[in-house]
Design a protein around this motif. Structure first.
Motif, PDB file in Angstrom:
ATOM      1  N   LEU A 146       1.046  -1.360  -0.141  1.00 31.26           N
ATOM      2  CA  LEU A 146      -0.159   0.260  -0.037  1.00 31.26           C
ATOM      3  C   LEU A 146       1.432   1.035  -0.158  1.00 31.26           C
ATOM      4  CD1 LEU A 146      -2.707  -1.268   1.928  1.00 31.26           C
ATOM      5  CD2 LEU A 146      -3.212  -1.211   0.049  1.00 31.26           C
ATOM      6  N   GLN A 157       0.827   3.986  -3.264  1.00 33.50           N
ATOM      7  CA  GLN A 157       1.121   5.019  -2.630  1.00 33.50           C
ATOM      8  C   GLN A 157       1.671   6.345  -3.057  1.00 33.50           C
ATOM      9  OE1 GLN A 157       0.448   5.104   1.643  1.00 33.50           O
ATOM     10  NE2 GLN A 157      -2.156   4.403   1.302  1.00 33.50           N
ATOM     11  N   PRO A 172     -10.413  -4.523   4.935  1.00 35.09           N
ATOM     12  CA  PRO A 172     -10.728  -2.895   5.270  1.00 35.09           C
ATOM     13  C   PRO A 172      -8.595  -2.578   4.014  1.00 35.09           C
ATOM     14  CG  PRO A 172     -10.733  -3.587   7.332  1.00 35.09           C
ATOM     15  CD  PRO A 172     -10.728  -4.808   6.483  1.00 35.09           C
ATOM     16  N   MET A 173      -8.145  -3.316   4.244  1.00 39.33           N
ATOM     17  CA  MET A 173      -7.277  -3.321   3.238  1.00 39.33           C
ATOM     18  C   MET A 173      -7.546  -2.778   1.939  1.00 39.33           C
ATOM     19  SD  MET A 173      -3.758  -5.733   3.429  1.00 39.33           S
ATOM     20  CE  MET A 173      -3.476  -5.291   5.354  1.00 39.33           C
ATOM     21  N   VAL A 193     -10.176  -2.093   0.605  1.00 40.05           N
ATOM     22  CA  VAL A 193     -11.241  -1.119   0.285  1.00 40.05           C
ATOM     23  C   VAL A 193      -9.766   0.232  -0.022  1.00 40.05           C
ATOM     24  CG1 VAL A 193     -12.357   0.276   1.593  1.00 40.05           C
ATOM     25  CG2 VAL A 193     -12.974  -2.051   1.473  1.00 40.05           C
ATOM     26  N   GLN A 194      -9.417  -0.043   1.103  1.00 45.87           N
ATOM     27  CA  GLN A 194      -8.129   1.586   0.831  1.00 45.87           C
ATOM     28  C   GLN A 194      -7.287   0.854   0.097  1.00 45.87           C
ATOM     29  OE1 GLN A 194      -7.626   3.461   3.526  1.00 45.87           O
ATOM     30  NE2 GLN A 194      -6.683   4.496   1.421  1.00 45.87           N
ATOM     31  N   ALA A 195      -6.727  -0.096  -1.057  1.00 42.98           N
ATOM     32  CA  ALA A 195      -5.804  -0.365  -2.000  1.00 42.98           C
ATOM     33  C   ALA A 195      -6.522   0.110  -3.041  1.00 42.98           C
ATOM     34  CB  ALA A 195      -5.549  -2.130  -1.696  1.00 42.98           C
ATOM     35  N   LYS A 250      -9.320   2.359  -3.035  1.00 38.34           N
ATOM     36  CA  LYS A 250      -9.690   3.491  -2.645  1.00 38.34           C
ATOM     37  C   LYS A 250      -8.177   4.474  -3.798  1.00 38.34           C
ATOM     38  CE  LYS A 250     -12.714   4.237   1.093  1.00 38.34           C
ATOM     39  NZ  LYS A 250     -12.550   4.597   2.545  1.00 38.34           N
ATOM     40  N   ASP A 251      -6.940   3.662  -2.985  1.00 40.97           N
ATOM     41  CA  ASP A 251      -6.149   4.045  -3.614  1.00 40.97           C
ATOM     42  C   ASP A 251      -5.800   4.513  -4.885  1.00 40.97           C
ATOM     43  OD1 ASP A 251      -5.421   5.776  -0.630  1.00 40.97           O
ATOM     44  OD2 ASP A 251      -3.957   3.796  -0.562  1.00 40.97           O
TER      45      ASP A 251
END
Length: 207
Positions: free
Chosen positions: A66, A70, A91-92, A94-96, A98-99
């Motif tokens: 991640l 970024q 959650p990981m 989802v964050q990936a 989103k990024d």
């Protein structure tokens, strides 16, 4: 897509076995893999100008996948990123996404699933690079216009007739015709509709 380069498949995974397996898989289907065991080594070698796809392991000791993603985002990289993890959670993932990750695969995964996603990612990368190449070409053409030709182009894309343009700019109609012809030639516009479309792509930059 830049045809001077064969698409590169960057593999960034600190697991030697997984890295070797993915490298062998890429070679077996004709891809050009470049494996890295450390994120820093990958970031030092990553070529943002070459068509590519990045396969990133999420959990690595130096930098997480991640964090690498970024970093790529901050540096304007277009390379699609596919994150893989044996320990990933919702959650990981989802964050990936989103990024801006192209996809997230949970280990173990089928080889064909990964290959399918890589092919999709490379098609996206090609479309993105073609769009940027077209925009750069349009900007170059637009910059070749003289200030007066830019003014005339503004009126032309707004649908104004030569006679109206001549009055508004205080020019003879013949002079407007010459400027208009120059605009069409320099912009390589096939028609006024084509010129309008190019102006829209430029986002009004020619104005």
């Amino acid at each position: 897509m830049n045809t001077r380069h064969k698409p590169l498949i960057y593999i960034v995974d600190d697991d030697d076995g997984m890295r070797r397996a993915l490298t062998a898989l890429m070679i077996s289907v004709g891809f050009q893999p470049i494996p890295f065991g450390k994120a820093s080594e990958f970031l030092a070698r990553h070529d943002a100008n070459s068509p590519s796809c990045v396969i990133l392991d999420v959990r690595m000791p130096e930098m997480s996948g991640l964090q690498v993603q970024q970093h790529l985002n901050r540096n304007g990289s277009m390379s699609p990123v596919i994150l893989i993890s044996g320990h990933g959670d919702i959650p990981m993932a989802v964050q990936a996404m989103k990024d801006g990750a192209f996809d997230f695969l949970q280990k173990p995964f089928r080889d064909q699933d990964l290959l399918d996603r890589i092919n999709e990612a490379l098609r996206l990368d090609a479309r993105n690079r073609e769009s940027i190449d077209r925009l750069a070409d349009l900007r170059q053409r637009s910059e070749s216009l003289t200030p007066r030709e830019r003014e005339v182009m503004t009126f032309v894309v707004d649908g104004k007739a030569n006679k109206v343009i001549a009055i508004d700019l205080g020019l003879s109609e013949r002079t407007v015709e010459i400027h208009r012809a120059n605009v069409m030639e320099k912009m390589d516009a096939r028609s006024v509709a084509h010129l309008v479309k190019m102006n829209l792509i430029l986002g009004g930059e020619a104005r």
